[in-house]
Design an enzyme around this catalytic site. Sequence first.
Site, PDB file in Angstrom:
ATOM      1  N   ASN A  47       0.883  -1.163   0.000  1.00 17.03           N
ATOM      2  CA  ASN A  47       0.000   0.000   0.000  1.00 17.03           C
ATOM      3  C   ASN A  47       0.924   1.217   0.000  1.00 17.03           C
ATOM      4  O   ASN A  47       1.598   1.483   0.987  1.00 17.03           O
ATOM      5  CB  ASN A  47      -0.869  -0.048   1.250  1.00 17.03           C
ATOM      6  CG  ASN A  47      -1.957   1.007   1.330  1.00 17.03           C
ATOM      7  OD1 ASN A  47      -2.469   1.266   2.404  1.00 17.03           O
ATOM      8  ND2 ASN A  47      -2.337   1.610   0.230  1.00 17.03           N
ATOM      9  N   CYS A  59      -5.176   6.800   7.650  1.00 14.65           N
ATOM     10  CA  CYS A  59      -4.618   5.755   6.795  1.00 14.65           C
ATOM     11  C   CYS A  59      -3.676   4.932   7.662  1.00 14.65           C
ATOM     12  O   CYS A  59      -2.655   5.437   8.122  1.00 14.65           O
ATOM     13  CB  CYS A  59      -3.877   6.366   5.609  1.00 14.65           C
ATOM     14  SG  CYS A  59      -2.970   5.148   4.633  1.00 14.65           S
ATOM     15  N   GLY A  60      -4.023   3.679   7.905  1.00 15.80           N
ATOM     16  CA  GLY A  60      -3.250   2.870   8.840  1.00 15.80           C
ATOM     17  C   GLY A  60      -1.837   2.582   8.394  1.00 15.80           C
ATOM     18  O   GLY A  60      -0.868   2.782   9.149  1.00 15.80           O
ATOM     19  N   ASN A  61      -1.673   2.100   7.159  1.00 19.59           N
ATOM     20  CA  ASN A  61      -0.325   1.812   6.668  1.00 19.59           C
ATOM     21  C   ASN A  61       0.495   3.091   6.542  1.00 19.59           C
ATOM     22  O   ASN A  61       1.690   3.113   6.834  1.00 19.59           O
ATOM     23  CB  ASN A  61      -0.395   1.084   5.320  1.00 19.59           C
ATOM     24  CG  ASN A  61      -0.873  -0.348   5.458  1.00 19.59           C
ATOM     25  OD1 ASN A  61      -0.468  -1.060   6.370  1.00 19.59           O
ATOM     26  ND2 ASN A  61      -1.741  -0.776   4.559  1.00 19.59           N
ATOM     27  N   GLU A 108     -10.703   0.392  -1.375  1.00 18.76           N
ATOM     28  CA  GLU A 108     -10.582   1.643  -0.631  1.00 18.76           C
ATOM     29  C   GLU A 108     -11.353   2.771  -1.297  1.00 18.76           C
ATOM     30  O   GLU A 108     -11.265   2.962  -2.512  1.00 18.76           O
ATOM     31  CB  GLU A 108      -9.107   2.044  -0.493  1.00 18.76           C
ATOM     32  CG  GLU A 108      -8.326   1.163   0.461  1.00 18.76           C
ATOM     33  CD  GLU A 108      -7.017   1.800   0.869  1.00 18.76           C
ATOM     34  OE1 GLU A 108      -7.002   3.032   1.089  1.00 18.76           O
ATOM     35  OE2 GLU A 108      -6.017   1.076   0.961  1.00 18.76           O
ATOM     36  N   CYS A 130      -4.632  -2.523   3.406  1.00 21.50           N
ATOM     37  CA  CYS A 130      -5.290  -1.350   3.988  1.00 21.50           C
ATOM     38  C   CYS A 130      -5.232  -1.476   5.501  1.00 21.50           C
ATOM     39  O   CYS A 130      -5.880  -2.362   6.079  1.00 21.50           O
ATOM     40  CB  CYS A 130      -6.738  -1.258   3.504  1.00 21.50           C
ATOM     41  SG  CYS A 130      -7.678   0.094   4.252  1.00 21.50           S
ATOM     42  N   THR A 178      -6.258   0.647   8.049  1.00 21.96           N
ATOM     43  CA  THR A 178      -7.502   0.906   8.774  1.00 21.96           C
ATOM     44  C   THR A 178      -8.536  -0.165   8.443  1.00 21.96           C
ATOM     45  O   THR A 178      -9.380  -0.499   9.280  1.00 21.96           O
ATOM     46  CB  THR A 178      -8.065   2.306   8.464  1.00 21.96           C
ATOM     47  OG1 THR A 178      -8.239   2.456   7.053  1.00 21.96           O
ATOM     48  CG2 THR A 178      -7.164   3.399   9.012  1.00 21.96           C
TER      49      THR A 178
END
Length: 289
Positions: A13, A81-83, A219, A228, A230
């Site tokens: 990602n 955005c988690g990553n 997404e 992803c 999150t």
Amino acid sequence: MSRTFLKMNGLGNDFVVIETLTQPFHPTAEEIRAIAKRPNAKEGEGGIGCDQVIAIDPPRAEGASAYVRFWNSDGEETGACGNGTRCVAWLLMQSGQKDSVAFDTVAGRLSGKMAGDKLVTVDMGQPGLAWNQIPLAEEMDTVGIELQVGPIDAPLVHTPGCVSMGNPHVVFFVDAPVSDAFARGTGSLVEHHPLFPEGVNVGFAHIAARDHIKLKVWERGAGLTAACGTGACAAQVAAVRRGLTDRVAKVEFESGALTIEWREADGHVIMTGPVTMEFVGKLPEKVAA
């Protein structure tokens, strides 16, 4: 004036990360799209190419190392955005020679710490579980909302859970991992469903074991991505709420896995995963806003 960027990714990602501590960055949606557009060698056009653009701004509050903004590849600014959060945390810890860091986003304060060589743990905070936190267009029980895709008497997917991780997620539980084609077709349809006034990220989660989820995510504003962060958090929270997984689980994408814990003590979601630095470059003059 040219502007330096870092190209990074978390499980594929990928992100264009721009440090704006000394040079403000106020891009238009068109400029974000130009940066995010993937190069097309055949047509000889395209930008740098990424799923999201990230700006690391000066801090706006005490105790934070930075204020961080995220944009999807369609040019729309997003809350989390988690990553990308792991990538930012790693950069801030490297530059400050620290083992932990805190920074603010439109979705609130996030914190990270080193968990190994280019392995970062991030506290993503508490998930939003109320219908108006997602948000939904009408009141529903977010453990499983009234939504299905396909024929009424034989839906392809149905009754997904909803979770906000600073951005809206809907998670369908499936009997087997879905194909990319299915994720694209169904994800693009659900993303703009009237139930989701702000659009929605669409996850397809297969429970392989009580500590193992196989996940694919469409997404919002970016399409089908390699991973992803999150989305992984949302899938784990949605699964725990239904009694399908334990509090800690591996969430596996085709590109790799994240460890997600929905901590019982305080309700925070803790994500651990890798960070990859790809290269350093210069933004084209026309998009170095």
